[in-house]
Design a protein around this motif. Sequence first.
Motif, PDB file in Angstrom:
ATOM      1  N   GLN A  59       0.805  -1.280  -0.095  1.00  0.00           N
ATOM      2  CA  GLN A  59      -0.154  -0.048  -0.194  1.00  0.00           C
ATOM      3  C   GLN A  59       0.863   1.128  -0.080  1.00  0.00           C
ATOM      4  N   ALA A  60       0.718   2.053  -0.902  1.00  0.00           N
ATOM      5  CA  ALA A  60       1.142   3.431  -0.932  1.00  0.00           C
ATOM      6  C   ALA A  60       0.590   4.386   0.139  1.00  0.00           C
ATOM      7  N   PHE A  61       1.586   5.339   0.472  1.00  0.00           N
ATOM      8  CA  PHE A  61       1.011   6.321   1.579  1.00  0.00           C
ATOM      9  C   PHE A  61       1.720   7.665   0.884  1.00  0.00           C
ATOM     10  N   VAL A  62       1.109   8.786   1.496  1.00  0.00           N
ATOM     11  CA  VAL A  62       1.774  10.083   1.330  1.00  0.00           C
ATOM     12  C   VAL A  62       2.099  10.338   3.007  1.00  0.00           C
ATOM     13  N   SER A  63       3.110  10.904   3.086  1.00  0.00           N
ATOM     14  CA  SER A  63       3.226  11.320   4.556  1.00  0.00           C
ATOM     15  C   SER A  63       3.609  12.848   4.488  1.00  0.00           C
ATOM     16  N   VAL A  64       2.798  13.653   5.333  1.00  0.00           N
ATOM     17  CA  VAL A  64       3.230  14.962   5.368  1.00  0.00           C
ATOM     18  C   VAL A  64       3.763  15.340   6.752  1.00  0.00           C
ATOM     19  N   PHE A  65       4.825  15.957   6.778  1.00  0.00           N
ATOM     20  CA  PHE A  65       5.227  16.660   8.385  1.00  0.00           C
ATOM     21  C   PHE A  65       5.404  17.869   8.157  1.00  0.00           C
ATOM     22  N   THR A  66       5.078  18.425   9.217  1.00  0.00           N
ATOM     23  CA  THR A  66       4.944  19.870   9.318  1.00  0.00           C
ATOM     24  C   THR A  66       5.629  20.394  10.939  1.00  0.00           C
ATOM     25  N   GLU A  67       6.334  21.396  10.873  1.00  0.00           N
ATOM     26  CA  GLU A  67       6.925  21.810  12.015  1.00  0.00           C
ATOM     27  C   GLU A  67       7.000  23.198  12.277  1.00  0.00           C
ATOM     28  N   TYR A  68       6.551  23.696  13.262  1.00  0.00           N
ATOM     29  CA  TYR A  68       6.409  25.002  13.666  1.00  0.00           C
ATOM     30  C   TYR A  68       7.463  25.501  14.783  1.00  0.00           C
ATOM     31  N   VAL A  69       8.330  26.194  14.494  1.00  0.00           N
ATOM     32  CA  VAL A  69       9.231  26.718  15.512  1.00  0.00           C
ATOM     33  C   VAL A  69       8.857  27.213  16.376  1.00  0.00           C
ATOM     34  N   ASP A  70       9.090  26.974  17.990  1.00  0.00           N
ATOM     35  CA  ASP A  70       8.637  27.679  19.047  1.00  0.00           C
ATOM     36  C   ASP A  70       9.863  28.411  19.375  1.00  0.00           C
ATOM     37  N   TRP A  71      10.003  29.684  19.068  1.00  0.00           N
ATOM     38  CA  TRP A  71      11.084  30.708  19.413  1.00  0.00           C
ATOM     39  C   TRP A  71      11.296  31.028  20.934  1.00  0.00           C
ATOM     40  N   VAL A  72      10.271  30.889  21.608  1.00  0.00           N
ATOM     41  CA  VAL A  72      10.258  31.293  23.182  1.00  0.00           C
ATOM     42  C   VAL A  72      10.661  30.014  23.874  1.00  0.00           C
ATOM     43  N   ASP A  76       9.420  22.851  19.813  1.00  0.00           N
ATOM     44  CA  ASP A  76       8.818  22.803  18.236  1.00  0.00           C
ATOM     45  C   ASP A  76       7.434  22.082  18.009  1.00  0.00           C
ATOM     46  N   ALA A  77       6.452  22.474  17.652  1.00  0.00           N
ATOM     47  CA  ALA A  77       5.327  21.977  17.429  1.00  0.00           C
ATOM     48  C   ALA A  77       5.444  20.880  16.021  1.00  0.00           C
ATOM     49  N   GLN A  78       5.232  19.700  16.109  1.00  0.00           N
ATOM     50  CA  GLN A  78       5.138  18.849  15.140  1.00  0.00           C
ATOM     51  C   GLN A  78       4.027  18.216  14.910  1.00  0.00           C
ATOM     52  N   TYR A  79       3.597  17.889  13.476  1.00  0.00           N
ATOM     53  CA  TYR A  79       2.403  17.330  12.918  1.00  0.00           C
ATOM     54  C   TYR A  79       2.782  16.509  11.637  1.00  0.00           C
ATOM     55  N   ARG A  80       2.144  15.188  11.745  1.00  0.00           N
ATOM     56  CA  ARG A  80       2.325  14.265  10.739  1.00  0.00           C
ATOM     57  C   ARG A  80       1.093  13.539  10.528  1.00  0.00           C
ATOM     58  N   THR A  81       0.782  13.694   8.946  1.00  0.00           N
ATOM     59  CA  THR A  81      -0.355  12.981   8.428  1.00  0.00           C
ATOM     60  C   THR A  81      -0.045  12.001   7.703  1.00  0.00           C
ATOM     61  N   VAL A  82      -0.497  10.705   7.574  1.00  0.00           N
ATOM     62  CA  VAL A  82      -0.082   9.773   6.726  1.00  0.00           C
ATOM     63  C   VAL A  82      -1.396   9.059   6.238  1.00  0.00           C
ATOM     64  N   LEU A  83      -1.564   9.485   4.755  1.00  0.00           N
ATOM     65  CA  LEU A  83      -2.716   9.290   4.130  1.00  0.00           C
ATOM     66  C   LEU A  83      -2.462   7.774   3.159  1.00  0.00           C
ATOM     67  N   PRO A  84      -3.208   6.706   3.057  1.00  0.00           N
ATOM     68  CA  PRO A  84      -3.195   5.811   1.977  1.00  0.00           C
ATOM     69  C   PRO A  84      -3.621   6.469   0.871  1.00  0.00           C
ATOM     70  N   ILE A  85      -2.579   6.556  -0.263  1.00  0.00           N
ATOM     71  CA  ILE A  85      -3.070   6.604  -1.649  1.00  0.00           C
ATOM     72  C   ILE A  85      -2.933   5.551  -2.640  1.00  0.00           C
ATOM     73  N   THR A  86      -3.574   5.668  -3.878  1.00  0.00           N
ATOM     74  CA  THR A  86      -3.452   4.711  -4.985  1.00  0.00           C
ATOM     75  C   THR A  86      -2.065   4.701  -5.656  1.00  0.00           C
ATOM     76  N   ASP A  87      -1.814   3.833  -6.366  1.00  0.00           N
ATOM     77  CA  ASP A  87      -0.418   3.795  -6.954  1.00  0.00           C
ATOM     78  C   ASP A  87      -0.646   5.101  -8.302  1.00  0.00           C
ATOM     79  N   ALA A  88      -1.740   5.262  -8.619  1.00  0.00           N
ATOM     80  CA  ALA A  88      -1.833   6.239  -9.500  1.00  0.00           C
ATOM     81  C   ALA A  88      -1.768   7.785  -9.003  1.00  0.00           C
ATOM     82  N   GLU A  89      -2.019   7.844  -7.716  1.00  0.00           N
ATOM     83  CA  GLU A  89      -1.968   9.240  -7.112  1.00  0.00           C
ATOM     84  C   GLU A  89      -0.482   9.230  -6.818  1.00  0.00           C
TER      85      GLU A  89
END
Length: 139
Positions: A59-72, A76-89
């Motif tokens: 199964q293919a997945f797209v993984s999206v990782f986003t980080e927001y720097v906490d300057w204070v 740092d806030a970290q968010y990850r989404t892992v979504l199953p996708i088709t081979d064509a996608e």
Amino acid sequence: MGSQDGSDRAGFGCVACCAEDTAVALAHHHNRDGVRFENMIRDDSHFIVSVQRCGLCSQAFVSVFTEYVDWVASQDAQYRTVLPITDAEADDLVAGRLSPHQVGALGHGRRHLQSDWPSGAEEPSVYWKSGVFGVSEGH
């Protein structure tokens, strides 16, 4: 904890990569022999998008990782989404026909594994979520 029979996978993945129990799914996604890196789509310091594939069921997945720097507080806030996708996608992502910012729309009618670790939290919150999600670059 939910069942591990895979009844909510909606045609995607196996009982390891899309396990109802988020701890099982997360462990499989973090295991080098579980879900493997296939293609880097975007690799910025605070925004990483890649295509990955389950070693058991392909199964293919797209993984999206986003980080927001906490300057204070330097938590740092970290968010990850892992979504199953088709081979064509997956092919469209690799070829640039599908933008990383458009992958959230693929969530319509699909379940995705979400890991939220906001600033100040001692550990991430990991859960299954369904539907369209926003994709934004961190900073």
